[in-house]
Design an enzyme around this catalytic site. Structure first.
Site, PDB file in Angstrom:
ATOM      1  CG  ASP A  22     -28.677 -36.457  18.977  1.00 50.45           C
ATOM      2  OD1 ASP A  22     -29.660 -37.182  19.214  1.00 50.45           O
ATOM      3  OD2 ASP A  22     -27.520 -36.892  18.864  1.00 50.45           O
ATOM      4  CE  LYS A  54     -28.689 -40.003  18.683  1.00 52.44           C
ATOM      5  NZ  LYS A  54     -27.290 -39.679  18.828  1.00 52.44           N
ATOM      6  CE  LYS A  61     -20.377 -39.056  19.514  1.00 50.66           C
ATOM      7  NZ  LYS A  61     -20.682 -38.092  20.577  1.00 50.66           N
ATOM      8  CB  VAL A 114     -27.266 -30.979  15.219  1.00 51.71           C
ATOM      9  CG1 VAL A 114     -27.973 -29.826  14.529  1.00 51.71           C
ATOM     10  CG2 VAL A 114     -27.790 -31.156  16.643  1.00 51.71           C
ATOM     11  CB  THR A 115     -23.190 -32.248  14.300  1.00 51.31           C
ATOM     12  OG1 THR A 115     -22.405 -33.410  14.595  1.00 51.31           O
ATOM     13  CG2 THR A 115     -23.282 -31.378  15.529  1.00 51.31           C
ATOM     14  CB  CYS A 130     -25.699 -37.743  15.879  1.00 48.95           C
ATOM     15  SG  CYS A 130     -24.720 -37.933  17.397  1.00 48.95           S
ATOM     16  CD  GLN A 151     -18.720 -44.181  -4.238  1.00 51.55           C
ATOM     17  OE1 GLN A 151     -18.449 -45.304  -4.630  1.00 51.55           O
ATOM     18  NE2 GLN A 151     -18.402 -43.740  -3.025  1.00 51.55           N
TER      19      GLN A 151
HETATM   20  C1  C5J Z   1     -24.180 -35.280  17.732  1.00 47.25           C
HETATM   21  C2  C5J Z   1     -22.038 -34.926  18.739  1.00 47.25           C
HETATM   22  N1  C5J Z   1     -25.468 -35.270  18.040  1.00 47.25           N
HETATM   23  N2  C5J Z   1     -21.614 -34.101  17.791  1.00 47.25           N
HETATM   24  N3  C5J Z   1     -23.302 -35.387  18.767  1.00 47.25           N
HETATM   25  O1  C5J Z   1     -23.797 -35.168  16.593  1.00 47.25           O
HETATM   26  O2  C5J Z   1     -21.285 -35.255  19.619  1.00 47.25           O
END
Ligand code: C5J
Length: 230
Positions: A27, A132, A135, A160-161, A165, A205
């Site tokens: 993304d 997609k 997420k 990101v982020t 995602c 862990q």
């Molecule tokens: C992603 C979002 N790509 N933060 N989307 O993390 O909404």
């Protein structure tokens, strides 16, 4: 026999397997990264995501040279929003919802300028782009089938982020049996504490979701794969 190169990762060394490893770039879209875009219009500081671009561009170049499969993802929806559940559509700031007009076109809508990947990380010919609606990159996409068909078992995860995602995709990948390494300077969050804790959670862990290493560790390993292949 599969050639492997060891990456100095946490919580333990990670075996980078030639021919079985893909780079996933999640993304890196204009809507999230460009000044004036959707992410910034929600009050976020896009510079926190933009710091990822130079190291990720370097990693992408090394991965391409090493012959890794490269997969890019884009979060977004059909223009009629038929693939966007009301629970997702109705959340967030009322004036800035998915499908609303934004500085770079309708927000997170496929085909709009803002939905596409930033120029610096544009997919090369032949690289797979996964659109997609969720997420996670595995939900309602052909990603697992694509990776399985290519014999991929190991994933270098970037984008990101970090806590949204990237984490969702890493968790989905774990449940499907992939060995995941999250590249720490190639993932970004608008929130520094989520960045820190998000990375901690991956490697806690004994590596509950996988491994963490930065480009200073991963790029030399990719270069070594390239050299040993010669
Ligand atoms: C992603 C979002 N790509 N933060 N989307 O993390 O909404």
């Amino acid at each position: 026999m599969t050639r492997t190169v060891e990456v100095a990762a946490e919580p333990s060394p990670y075996e980078l397997a030639a021919g079985r490893t893909a780079l996933i770039v999640i993304d890196m879209q204009r809507d999230f990264l460009l000044p004036g875009g959707f992410g910034e219009s929600l009050g976020n500081d896009v510079d926190r995501l933009r710091v990822v671009v130079p190291p990720l561009a370097a990693l992408l170049a090394a991965a391409r040279t090493a012959g890794l499969m490269v997969i890019h993802t884009r979060e977004g929806h059909l223009p009629d929003l038929s693939d966007c559940p009301p629970a997702k559509l109705n959340r967030g700031a009322p004036s800035k919802r998915i499908g609303d007009p934004g500085r770079y076109g309708r927000i997170l809508i496929r085909g709009e300028y803002g939905h596409d990947i930033i120029d610096e990380l544009a997919p090369a010919d032949g690289e797979v782009v996964i659109d997609k609606p969720g997420k996670g990159a595995f939900y309602a996409t052909a990603l697992h089938d694509t990776l399985t068909a290519a014999g991929i078992t190991h994933l270098l995860i970037t984008g990101v982020t970090t806590e949204v995602c990237v984490h969702t995709t890493t968790r989905e990948a774990n449940d499907r049996g992939y060995e995941c390494l999250v590249v720490s300077d190639c993932v970004g969050s608008y929130f520094p504490e989520f960045q820190r804790v998000g990375l901690e959670m991956v490697k806690a862990q004994g590596g509950i979701f996988g491994w963490v290493a930065d480009t200073a560790a991963v790029i030399p390993a990719l270069n070594a794969l390239t050299t040993t292949a010669a």
